[in-house]
Design an enzyme around this catalytic site. Sequence first.
Site, PDB file in Angstrom:
ATOM      1  N   LYS A 192       0.827  -1.190   0.000  1.00  0.00           N
ATOM      2  CA  LYS A 192       0.000   0.000   0.000  1.00  0.00           C
ATOM      3  C   LYS A 192       0.871   1.253   0.000  1.00  0.00           C
ATOM      4  O   LYS A 192       0.646   2.178  -0.800  1.00  0.00           O
ATOM      5  CB  LYS A 192      -0.916  -0.026   1.233  1.00  0.00           C
ATOM      6  N   ARG A 247      -3.188   2.519   8.748  1.00  0.00           N
ATOM      7  CA  ARG A 247      -3.483   1.219   8.135  1.00  0.00           C
ATOM      8  C   ARG A 247      -2.227   0.369   8.025  1.00  0.00           C
ATOM      9  O   ARG A 247      -1.135   0.890   7.807  1.00  0.00           O
ATOM     10  CB  ARG A 247      -4.015   1.410   6.706  1.00  0.00           C
ATOM     11  N   GLY A 297      -7.606  -7.791   4.969  1.00  0.00           N
ATOM     12  CA  GLY A 297      -8.468  -7.925   6.137  1.00  0.00           C
ATOM     13  C   GLY A 297      -7.851  -8.644   7.314  1.00  0.00           C
ATOM     14  O   GLY A 297      -8.499  -8.853   8.337  1.00  0.00           O
ATOM     15  N   MET A 342      -5.116  -7.764   9.089  1.00  0.00           N
ATOM     16  CA  MET A 342      -4.534  -6.941  10.151  1.00  0.00           C
ATOM     17  C   MET A 342      -5.429  -5.738  10.447  1.00  0.00           C
ATOM     18  O   MET A 342      -6.503  -5.597   9.877  1.00  0.00           O
ATOM     19  CB  MET A 342      -3.124  -6.517   9.741  1.00  0.00           C
ATOM     20  N   ARG A 361      -3.310  -1.944  -6.432  1.00  0.00           N
ATOM     21  CA  ARG A 361      -2.473  -3.145  -6.376  1.00  0.00           C
ATOM     22  C   ARG A 361      -2.868  -4.058  -7.525  1.00  0.00           C
ATOM     23  O   ARG A 361      -3.969  -3.915  -8.079  1.00  0.00           O
ATOM     24  CB  ARG A 361      -2.649  -3.879  -5.045  1.00  0.00           C
ATOM     25  N   HIS A 385      -2.978 -45.890   0.749  1.00  0.00           N
ATOM     26  CA  HIS A 385      -3.477 -46.631  -0.401  1.00  0.00           C
ATOM     27  C   HIS A 385      -4.576 -45.851  -1.096  1.00  0.00           C
ATOM     28  O   HIS A 385      -4.580 -45.667  -2.314  1.00  0.00           O
ATOM     29  CB  HIS A 385      -3.995 -47.995   0.070  1.00  0.00           C
ATOM     30  N   SER A 405      15.765 -41.928 -12.045  1.00  0.00           N
ATOM     31  CA  SER A 405      14.561 -41.179 -11.709  1.00  0.00           C
ATOM     32  C   SER A 405      14.517 -41.099 -10.194  1.00  0.00           C
ATOM     33  O   SER A 405      14.410 -42.121  -9.517  1.00  0.00           O
ATOM     34  CB  SER A 405      13.328 -41.896 -12.269  1.00  0.00           C
ATOM     35  N   CYS A 445      10.364 -38.446 -10.148  1.00  0.00           N
ATOM     36  CA  CYS A 445       9.003 -38.940 -10.335  1.00  0.00           C
ATOM     37  C   CYS A 445       8.218 -38.991  -9.035  1.00  0.00           C
ATOM     38  O   CYS A 445       7.156 -39.565  -8.970  1.00  0.00           O
ATOM     39  CB  CYS A 445       8.992 -40.298 -11.030  1.00  0.00           C
ATOM     40  N   TYR A 481      14.167 -33.827 -16.493  1.00  0.00           N
ATOM     41  CA  TYR A 481      12.706 -33.812 -16.569  1.00  0.00           C
ATOM     42  C   TYR A 481      12.078 -34.036 -15.199  1.00  0.00           C
ATOM     43  O   TYR A 481      12.752 -34.489 -14.270  1.00  0.00           O
ATOM     44  CB  TYR A 481      12.189 -34.874 -17.553  1.00  0.00           C
TER      45      TYR A 481
END
Lengths: 884, 884
Positions: free
Chosen positions: A23, A93, A102, A104, A337, A453, A770, A838, A858
């Site tokens: 702000k 503020r 909202g 603080m 903002r 599982h 991997s 992976c 990858y």
Amino acid sequence: MTEKYTYDLSEGDASMKPLLGGKGAGVAEMTRLGVPVPDGFTVTTQACVETMRNGGEWPQGLREQIDDALTRFEQRVGRTLGASTNPLLVSVRSGAVVSMPGMMDTILNLGISDDSVGAIAEESGNERFAWDCYRRFIQMYGEVVEGLSGHAYEDALTAMKQRRGVGLDTELSAEDLKELTAEFKKISNEQLGGEWPSDPREQLFRAVEAVFRSWQNPRAKVYRKANHIPDDLGTAVNIMQMVFGNRGETSATGVCFTRNPSTGEKALYGEFLTNAQGEDVVAGIRTPRPLEEMEQVLPKAYRELVDTMHTMESHYRDMQDMEFTIENGALYMLQTRNGKRTAAAALKVAADLVSEGLIDKEEAVRRIEPEQLDQLLHPAIDPSNTAKPITKGLPASPGAAVGAAVFDADTAAQKGSSGESVVLIRFETTPDDIHGVLQSQGVLTAHGGMTSHAAVVARGFGKPCVAGATEIKIDTEAKTLTVGGKVVHEGDTITLNGSTGEVFDEALTLIPPRMNEDFLKVVGWADEIRELGVEANADNGPDAAKARELGAEGIGLCRTEHMFFGEDRLPAMHEMILAGSDEERQTALDKILPMQQSDFEAIFTAMKGLPVTVRLLDPPLHEFMPDLVSQALKVQEMELKGADEQDLATERQLLAQVKKLHEQNPMLGTRGCRLGMLYPQIPEMQARAIVRAALAVLEREGETVELQIMIPLVHLRQELATQREIVVRAADDELAKAGKELAYRVGTMIELPRAALVADQIAECADFFSFGTNDLTQTTLGISRDDAENGFLGWYEAQGVVKRDPFQTIDVDGVGQLVEMGTRKGRAANPKLSVGVCGEHGGDPDSIAFFQQIGLDYVSCSPYRVPIARFAAAKAKLAQAQAK
Amino acid sequence: MTEKYTYDLSEGDASMKPLLGGKGAGVAEMTRLGVPVPDGFTVTTQACVETMRNGGEWPQGLREQIDDALTRFEQRVGRTLGASTNPLLVSVRSGAVVSMPGMMDTILNLGISDDSVGAIAEESGNERFAWDCYRRFIQMYGEVVEGLSGHAYEDALTAMKQRRGVGLDTELSAEDLKELTAEFKKISNEQLGGEWPSDPREQLFRAVEAVFRSWQNPRAKVYRKANHIPDDLGTAVNIMQMVFGNRGETSATGVCFTRNPSTGEKALYGEFLTNAQGEDVVAGIRTPRPLEEMEQVLPKAYRELVDTMHTMESHYRDMQDMEFTIENGALYMLQTRNGKRTAAAALKVAADLVSEGLIDKEEAVRRIEPEQLDQLLHPAIDPSNTAKPITKGLPASPGAAVGAAVFDADTAAQKGSSGESVVLIRFETTPDDIHGVLQSQGVLTAHGGMTSHAAVVARGFGKPCVAGATEIKIDTEAKTLTVGGKVVHEGDTITLNGSTGEVFDEALTLIPPRMNEDFLKVVGWADEIRELGVEANADNGPDAAKARELGAEGIGLCRTEHMFFGEDRLPAMHEMILAGSDEERQTALDKILPMQQSDFEAIFTAMKGLPVTVRLLDPPLHEFMPDLVSQALKVQEMELKGADEQDLATERQLLAQVKKLHEQNPMLGTRGCRLGMLYPQIPEMQARAIVRAALAVLEREGETVELQIMIPLVHLRQELATQREIVVRAADDELAKAGKELAYRVGTMIELPRAALVADQIAECADFFSFGTNDLTQTTLGISRDDAENGFLGWYEAQGVVKRDPFQTIDVDGVGQLVEMGTRKGRAANPKLSVGVCGEHGGDPDSIAFFQQIGLDYVSCSPYRVPIARFAAAKAKLAQAQAK
């Protein structure tokens, strides 16, 4: 020398956000650009941080600097805080670096006092307004700064309204409010024992202190945790001259977005109210009007506002979320903002801004929050839903499911296959439940963690799952679920939110997944940027097809054990496990081979020539067997009830087998390639099935799959050497028999610390690595995920002992060090080695950033996270380029 | 160029042992020194190794080189192999680098044939002798070289003796033996289908081949495995001229030691037989005579032998084990090697050799095999025992126990405390059995590994234990143990050998431990040499006293959980675990505190001011609770039998608690400092108990214990920081209350891979590190020790996939890398950090060598391994100095 803790508006700019907060930097930047902003100054985040470190004591010089800044401020505006002539009123503020709307505290109208209230009434020509401000200030200051309870004030207000026989605050007169102000002061004095500071400067110091304090309040902490905002950033405090939107019909207040935050459309979007304060818009006492209507009511201010919106959007090159107030026809901007937006809007805005030439493609990609895309990829609960969840478990598999509650897999399978939508509820699932899972919309379990599982299977099938909902009690006899006094019976409709873990005892409205042009355009740019390959974890044809559709460049992990859990296959698997000789085992494996082959054919067909990495059998064999406790109870029950001797003998034999296979710590037991070492026929069978499937698909579809065969849980070079030999012998034999040639590569999972430590030795036998970072995290940290997430690890997270769940985001210092080491050593020994990940970290943006840094080839993740990974990989590349 | 594969005796010397084997180098060295040795040559180990590598094919040139060597040999001795005049007979013997007595094959009398037998008869003037040699050769050659069965030969011999009506071989005449030789040839020809090679040169080649082959025979493999001899060394082959001790009364054969191998006393020690061959001594057909008597019988040879013994001992500066033959009054030495000896003898010989000035103290220490000292430290089974074990389990805690079988802890406790010797037999032990264990001579379990409860507790108490004897069946109702058809009833005497895992169903004679002057002298030299500190793991006063007696320089690991298992303490522990509130928990802990304090007092008193490292509570809480399966069965049984509702409710509640505490993988669960994080009152109570105990001992004994408090299972810096703070606050509070000062240090176990990886972070909060290499091995390798040792890991060892059990000897490449890394990083961050090891590797000589290399400060091991560790540490230091 003392730090500089305060900045006048004219001293700041947008680049100073870390010091001035969002702000503070925003209003400074607007001032710089000539946009009308109320004057004031900002106390830095640094001041807040030092105060926290000093246990609440202000740093040397802060009080004096605020004092001086206020004096300069008073001189600039020609007003004095709380003075009886030309009084200055200010707002105080919070303003964090990352927006925490909202969370603080705020204090308005500071400076109003017995001295100044008369002048304010006179200046505004509105006595009622002046006293209304005053009584509001006393309450707000009392509650926020001095920590008084609001009840007494509310009671006094209600009593006043009753005395006057009116219903609304607005119906009270100036005189009423004056009287109320006196009462409020009395209330404050009583509660504080007369220590109510009457000096507005002292009030200002205390207000700044209160805002600092509010950084640490519980809801702010929770918000930061949920949004991964560090706890040590602190907040800035903005002190600005009050402007009033409630000074008559030429005054107004409102909020506006430069584009539609829901859809991303380029159109004005906002609301306003004349003769109102910001709180009125928020409180919903009056219905705000659409911004377009302002053109008629306040045409000059409207034109100014529209110009400002264009100016600010062009300046920030992003959609802006702004707050404004019009006082007597004059526009003041209070805040600007970058606006929060839905995933769909984010994509559209990014694509449009590129078309408009405001940003380039890289910047567009940089703007996308990968995690947010999850919204687009699963049916989701309508965001306008306001229902309260009955309980919350772990968000084990994303998406939303609505269906009738069922408490056993058979019923789920039967109802589901006849077209009914059901949700399967179990204490925990076992392989025996798989048919029920397949026919359900989603799964809810009372027990188990993110790799239980149920969770693994659900993610594999793309089904929503809430796991480890520990509060619920399940009675499988009565077929009920009880939680917090509520009872869900079989057939009652429930809704699961697998993305949050919430459970609802009603049917919520779902919205379907959306993958539009904007998405395809922007993800295409991400693909151009990224270096990391993105593959998917998928175990069957439909999942593979989905993965390909979502942009996966291959299957990085195809688990072969879920195939064995199928109802038709479990008997053959039992036969294999219980085999008394190699011959018996071979007979059972011969039955399994064609089943595996057909599974592989489905996957290879779906992938149309892309690489597929098949991992050989991994879990300990007892996972395919009944549970030890249940079987022991079953046998005892049969014994005590005098069951048939033959049946009893069978169950006893099974119990003996289950006991034999039972392990104290199955995670560290006989699984992975250890099975393949003990029973070489298993990898042999699997290699044959893989090659036969590849040949069949080549024949039928003309597609040559890029085959990779992966050996799990290697910790010794010798294991991989032996397993590789078995696989190569079987594969080459199949190829020779068929008279065909087909390239394939053999590699290994690196999922034990030792494997990473001796990666140079192992790489000599591997074509690829991997990293299985799920298991690697469990062993490196010594944490059993299933046990810990509902246990000490959850507690550690809640207490801040760990910042992030190491199973969600890779533990860079520990596990990351092993991944880096394994990669470096592996490539040094074998320069052709390709290296990927992976584990679930393969789909986590922060982890992907790390994998980019250490140069992996990858990542592989669940199909629905592939788009997220594509963006995250691109952003990681951009961040790395920037850092250089 | 071809390798040189054969060496004439004159070409070798003692330094060539790796190439020529022990025997080959020994006889070459004797030749060099002018000691009479039969002439011959040696085929190198290299030739054997290459043959193994070529799958049994001889390397290029080997055959030709043997041929040439034989020719040179024939020329030197003026004889020809198998010739009809001046025939040469040879022995063909194996000769490994490390002695493997009796494990490989030997062929004697090679060269005897139809051509040469006559000349031999003539030359020896003894026709019977010639034919006896011939028939023996045919059988030996047939069995050893051609792999024929011995039965047919034995049957023919028996039949001949029956025909002649005689009982002994020696009663057969020359004519009989000639006839038998013909029969033996027929037997060989029949079995071989006429392929019996008649050319002695060809026989020689085949004999060399056979000796090579015998390196790979099963008993040789088993022997190597047991003695950690690498499989790829290969054996040399010694071809030597035959000399005959059986050519009449001026011939003889014998073995001798230069000192007594049982006691180490410096005295002639040996046996001989006149008119006999080596086999006769071994076979025990005639009773050999003490060597001293030879002075009367063969005085010249005797003096020569004694001289040679002195020469060789002085030359090798060690006790020699020698074989000799006297042929017609002429002494020939056939072999010399350093003699195997008991631990007691080893110490005495080493001490005496130093006194005699033959070796220095370092050499004396270098000569001791640390592992062998184990013999001295426990009552052992008399080595002359020939009983056959009824079964074999894991050697879980060394020493021998004799006692009456009992099948439950209560009986064991009751009988034991009334003075009866009992051995406790359980499927596995639990904390509830501890009183029984304490009153038993030893423990036998059917289940569990080297770290099973029984094993850990037994080692802790210095009791012998055989664990995981999987073949036995235990019937706790009938109170019987059944194995291999044998049944042991309660009260029957059994003997356990905890050093080998053997179990006997009778009372074997035990010999007491011996720690004499020699021991104290030599271990003192070791202490002067070593750099590594040696401490002990001990959990109670008597163990601490024993550790101190055995030379421990402190307690490196005092576990506090065994104290909680005591019968009187478990109820308070249950109360603590089941506590519903912090207050209830505190009440329970308040009961436990004085018990812990008194335990610590006993330990501190025993250690008389030496350092004591106390580890705070480590195991998961469910270890203190009943087993899940048993409790579930109990509840079901009560339900089905309609038990009292009140009792049932209690048991159900307990079951619910057990379920709640149950973990999938307790090794990776809520234990160690994780408990201390969740329940900070526990470390607080423990810190108070420790400090109070230290103050009490200071007061009473005037001894200031060097206190170290150790936090287990840390993987995050924050864990240690928090736990340290709790401990310091409590300890300082106790000191302040007492108005005393006492130094103490706080450190941590490094027992998870992550802890080693981020040791720099952790070291900032630690005064010391103690590597818990047991757990570190489990997590780094992903191996649950209890599950694996009876499972895949045992199989891996048997198959040679792993060379050494990583729980016995540290896995240098993996776990060792982490220990090295953790030490390096930890010291870099905190140069004052002291670093040790308290896993079982702390008492393993090979592991200690590694710890010396990487520069640890100390090792800690079980009390009875302290002397072993002292020697191992000294030897490691010597080896390191030598390598530099």
